[in-house]
Design a protein around this motif. Structure first.
Motif, PDB file in Angstrom:
ATOM      1  N   ALA A  31       0.832  -1.207   0.000  1.00 24.34           N
ATOM      2  CA  ALA A  31       0.000   0.000   0.000  1.00 24.34           C
ATOM      3  C   ALA A  31       0.865   1.254   0.000  1.00 24.34           C
ATOM      4  O   ALA A  31       0.593   2.213  -0.734  1.00 24.34           O
ATOM      5  CB  ALA A  31      -0.923  -0.010   1.207  1.00 24.34           C
ATOM      6  N   GLY A  32       1.935   1.237   0.814  1.00 22.32           N
ATOM      7  CA  GLY A  32       2.790   2.412   0.890  1.00 22.32           C
ATOM      8  C   GLY A  32       3.491   2.704  -0.421  1.00 22.32           C
ATOM      9  O   GLY A  32       3.568   3.851  -0.848  1.00 22.32           O
ATOM     10  N   SER A  33       3.988   1.647  -1.092  1.00 26.66           N
ATOM     11  CA  SER A  33       4.686   1.880  -2.357  1.00 26.66           C
ATOM     12  C   SER A  33       3.732   2.428  -3.409  1.00 26.66           C
ATOM     13  O   SER A  33       4.054   3.390  -4.115  1.00 26.66           O
ATOM     14  CB  SER A  33       5.298   0.583  -2.875  1.00 26.66           C
ATOM     15  OG  SER A  33       6.001  -0.071  -1.874  1.00 26.66           O
ATOM     16  N   LEU A  34       2.536   1.814  -3.489  1.00 28.98           N
ATOM     17  CA  LEU A  34       1.576   2.291  -4.487  1.00 28.98           C
ATOM     18  C   LEU A  34       1.193   3.742  -4.207  1.00 28.98           C
ATOM     19  O   LEU A  34       1.170   4.582  -5.114  1.00 28.98           O
ATOM     20  CB  LEU A  34       0.330   1.405  -4.476  1.00 28.98           C
ATOM     21  CG  LEU A  34       0.499   0.058  -5.166  1.00 28.98           C
ATOM     22  CD1 LEU A  34      -0.762  -0.770  -5.020  1.00 28.98           C
ATOM     23  CD2 LEU A  34       0.802   0.264  -6.632  1.00 28.98           C
ATOM     24  N   GLY A  35       0.928   4.046  -2.939  1.00 29.28           N
ATOM     25  CA  GLY A  35       0.533   5.405  -2.598  1.00 29.28           C
ATOM     26  C   GLY A  35       1.642   6.398  -2.885  1.00 29.28           C
ATOM     27  O   GLY A  35       1.400   7.471  -3.439  1.00 29.28           O
ATOM     28  N   ALA A  36       2.885   6.033  -2.520  1.00 27.48           N
ATOM     29  CA  ALA A  36       4.001   6.952  -2.725  1.00 27.48           C
ATOM     30  C   ALA A  36       4.236   7.199  -4.206  1.00 27.48           C
ATOM     31  O   ALA A  36       4.686   8.270  -4.592  1.00 27.48           O
ATOM     32  CB  ALA A  36       5.262   6.400  -2.079  1.00 27.48           C
ATOM     33  N   ALA A  37       3.945   6.205  -5.054  1.00 31.20           N
ATOM     34  CA  ALA A  37       4.218   6.387  -6.473  1.00 31.20           C
ATOM     35  C   ALA A  37       3.046   7.026  -7.207  1.00 31.20           C
ATOM     36  O   ALA A  37       3.245   7.678  -8.225  1.00 31.20           O
ATOM     37  CB  ALA A  37       4.560   5.040  -7.119  1.00 31.20           C
TER      38      ALA A  37
ATOM     39  N   CYS B  20       7.752   0.276  -8.310  1.00 30.99           N
ATOM     40  CA  CYS B  20       6.899   1.419  -7.962  1.00 30.99           C
ATOM     41  C   CYS B  20       7.745   2.689  -7.970  1.00 30.99           C
ATOM     42  O   CYS B  20       7.341   3.732  -8.497  1.00 30.99           O
ATOM     43  CB  CYS B  20       6.270   1.230  -6.586  1.00 30.99           C
ATOM     44  SG  CYS B  20       4.777   0.272  -6.585  1.00 30.99           S
ATOM     45  N   GLY B  21       8.949   2.589  -7.394  1.00 31.48           N
ATOM     46  CA  GLY B  21       9.844   3.734  -7.388  1.00 31.48           C
ATOM     47  C   GLY B  21      10.261   4.142  -8.790  1.00 31.48           C
ATOM     48  O   GLY B  21      10.333   5.328  -9.103  1.00 31.48           O
ATOM     49  N   VAL B  22      10.528   3.151  -9.654  1.00 33.31           N
ATOM     50  CA  VAL B  22      10.920   3.472 -11.034  1.00 33.31           C
ATOM     51  C   VAL B  22       9.806   4.240 -11.725  1.00 33.31           C
ATOM     52  O   VAL B  22      10.039   5.286 -12.359  1.00 33.31           O
ATOM     53  CB  VAL B  22      11.243   2.178 -11.808  1.00 33.31           C
ATOM     54  CG1 VAL B  22      11.350   2.469 -13.287  1.00 33.31           C
ATOM     55  CG2 VAL B  22      12.531   1.572 -11.301  1.00 33.31           C
ATOM     56  N   PHE B  23       8.576   3.746 -11.567  1.00 33.24           N
ATOM     57  CA  PHE B  23       7.443   4.425 -12.206  1.00 33.24           C
ATOM     58  C   PHE B  23       7.314   5.855 -11.691  1.00 33.24           C
ATOM     59  O   PHE B  23       7.162   6.800 -12.469  1.00 33.24           O
ATOM     60  CB  PHE B  23       6.161   3.630 -11.946  1.00 33.24           C
ATOM     61  CG  PHE B  23       4.944   4.311 -12.464  1.00 33.24           C
ATOM     62  CD1 PHE B  23       4.701   4.367 -13.829  1.00 33.24           C
ATOM     63  CD2 PHE B  23       4.046   4.901 -11.591  1.00 33.24           C
ATOM     64  CE1 PHE B  23       3.587   5.008 -14.314  1.00 33.24           C
ATOM     65  CE2 PHE B  23       2.930   5.546 -12.080  1.00 33.24           C
ATOM     66  CZ  PHE B  23       2.699   5.599 -13.435  1.00 33.24           C
ATOM     67  N   ALA B  37      10.308   8.888  -4.855  1.00 33.33           N
ATOM     68  CA  ALA B  37      10.385   7.640  -5.622  1.00 33.33           C
ATOM     69  C   ALA B  37      11.763   7.016  -5.516  1.00 33.33           C
ATOM     70  O   ALA B  37      11.901   5.790  -5.434  1.00 33.33           O
ATOM     71  CB  ALA B  37      10.030   7.924  -7.075  1.00 33.33           C
ATOM     72  N   ILE B  38      12.805   7.857  -5.471  1.00 31.91           N
ATOM     73  CA  ILE B  38      14.165   7.309  -5.365  1.00 31.91           C
ATOM     74  C   ILE B  38      14.361   6.632  -4.014  1.00 31.91           C
ATOM     75  O   ILE B  38      14.992   5.572  -3.907  1.00 31.91           O
ATOM     76  CB  ILE B  38      15.193   8.432  -5.608  1.00 31.91           C
ATOM     77  CG1 ILE B  38      15.184   8.813  -7.076  1.00 31.91           C
ATOM     78  CG2 ILE B  38      16.585   7.990  -5.215  1.00 31.91           C
ATOM     79  CD1 ILE B  38      16.051   9.988  -7.415  1.00 31.91           C
ATOM     80  N   GLU B  39      13.804   7.228  -2.952  1.00 32.74           N
ATOM     81  CA  GLU B  39      13.891   6.580  -1.642  1.00 32.74           C
ATOM     82  C   GLU B  39      13.216   5.209  -1.678  1.00 32.74           C
ATOM     83  O   GLU B  39      13.701   4.243  -1.094  1.00 32.74           O
ATOM     84  CB  GLU B  39      13.228   7.449  -0.567  1.00 32.74           C
ATOM     85  CG  GLU B  39      13.937   8.749  -0.304  1.00 32.74           C
ATOM     86  CD  GLU B  39      15.377   8.538   0.123  1.00 32.74           C
ATOM     87  OE1 GLU B  39      15.647   7.585   0.848  1.00 32.74           O
ATOM     88  OE2 GLU B  39      16.222   9.328  -0.308  1.00 32.74           O
ATOM     89  N   LEU B  40      12.089   5.139  -2.391  1.00 31.38           N
ATOM     90  CA  LEU B  40      11.383   3.859  -2.521  1.00 31.38           C
ATOM     91  C   LEU B  40      12.276   2.817  -3.190  1.00 31.38           C
ATOM     92  O   LEU B  40      12.380   1.666  -2.746  1.00 31.38           O
ATOM     93  CB  LEU B  40      10.128   4.084  -3.353  1.00 31.38           C
ATOM     94  CG  LEU B  40       8.888   3.265  -3.057  1.00 31.38           C
ATOM     95  CD1 LEU B  40       8.535   3.397  -1.596  1.00 31.38           C
ATOM     96  CD2 LEU B  40       7.752   3.743  -3.918  1.00 31.38           C
TER      97      LEU B  40
END
Lengths: 180, 110
Positions: A31-37, B20-23, B37-40
């Motif tokens: 959820a966090g990755s999707l939200g952050a992106a 996800c970060g790349v996108f 995104a880079i932190e991700l």
């Protein structure tokens, strides 16, 4: 019989707990990755990033790396997220609604990321990893000794890099003198 | 103690986080969003390293669990430095252009 029952109760209760904790961390990270992106509001995106980082901290705990758990919480959730929130708030003029949050290559980027994710996940999950039967847990004391003995050169280099980054960040972010 | 969660779960989750970060890094127009995104992406990689350090047997080439955790610690330290410098650059750009739209910052384009 009683012994077996007791043993199974002993071993299944921690298993259940570990499974539940992994599910929670997994959900937090996804959820966090999707939200952050994806989220439009950047402040919400940063808060979702904090969720994902907390989930990763939980996963570190499950990998029995307690030191990484503490470092993750301290440095990321306590430091980097606060820094990013400052960044969002100091540059909040960008939050005008008429500027679209994404550029024109969204579709291509989504396809690329999806394709690469599928390829990477396929390779990572089907490769026959030689998993050791009894994974070793590293005690925190050993990490401390390692930092100051075996890995003392990289440790010192990283400390110099941190110092240079700190000074550089101050110089870059400082307001220029207005005497010119 | 046998690990209950198998290694591929960690690896797949880390790959999901990374992409996800790349996108996000490819599509965000706000420079702070690109930093997020880079932190991700960096965190996905650290998760992979920690999982490998825990699961893979110690190799003959000095690849011990301690080495894996050290690598993660150093990556986290460098990521923090990168975040600080990146944010300082973003603030300097914001002061110069009064915008951090990555589409408008094209003075280095020729």
């Amino acid at each position: 019989m009683d012994e077996i029952l007791a043993k199974s109760a002993q071993s299944s209760a921690p298993a259940l707990w570990v499974g539940a904790a992994f599910a929670v961390s997994f959900g937090l990270v996804v959820a966090g990755s999707l939200g952050a992106a994806l989220l439009k509001n950047l402040l919400h995106a940063v808060l979702f990033l904090a969720l994902a980082l907390l989930g990763v901290a939980g996963l570190f705990l499950m990998l029995s790396s307690t030191f990484l758990f503490v470092v993750q919480i301290l440095v990321y959730v306590g430091g980097v997220v606060i820094l990013l929130i400052f960044g969002v708030m100091l540059t909040s003029k960008m939050a005008q609604p008429d500027i679209p949050p994404r550029n024109r290559q969204t579709l291509a980027a989504a396809l690329l990321a999806l394709l690469l994710f599928c390829a990477t996940a396929y390779v990572l999950t089907t490769h026959p990893w030689m998993v050791s039967a009894e994974p070793p847990a590293v005690p925190v004391a050993e990490i401390g000794v390692g930092l100051l003995q075996k890995y003392v050169l990289p440790f010192e280099i990283v400390s110099v890099v941190l110092l240079v980054a700190m000074v550089g960040a101050i110089v870059l972010a400082r307001r220029e003198p207005e005497s010119k | 103690m046998i690990p209950l969660i198998p290694l591929p779960w960690f690896l797949g989750l880390a790959a999901f986080m990374f992409f996800c970060g790349v996108f996000g890094a490819l599509t965000r127009r706000n420079a702070v969003g690109i930093l997020v995104a880079i932190e991700l992406m960096l965190n996905g990689v650290t998760l992979t390293l920690a999982a490998f350090a825990r699961f893979l047997p110690p190799g003959a080439d000095g690849a011990t669990p301690l080495a894996g955790q050290m690598l993660v610690v150093f990556i986290i330290a460098l990521a923090a430095a990168a975040a600080a410098v990146g944010l300082a650059i973003v603030l300097a750009i914001f002061r110069t252009f009064s915008s951090i739209d990555s589409q408008q910052i094209n003075i280095m384009r020729w």
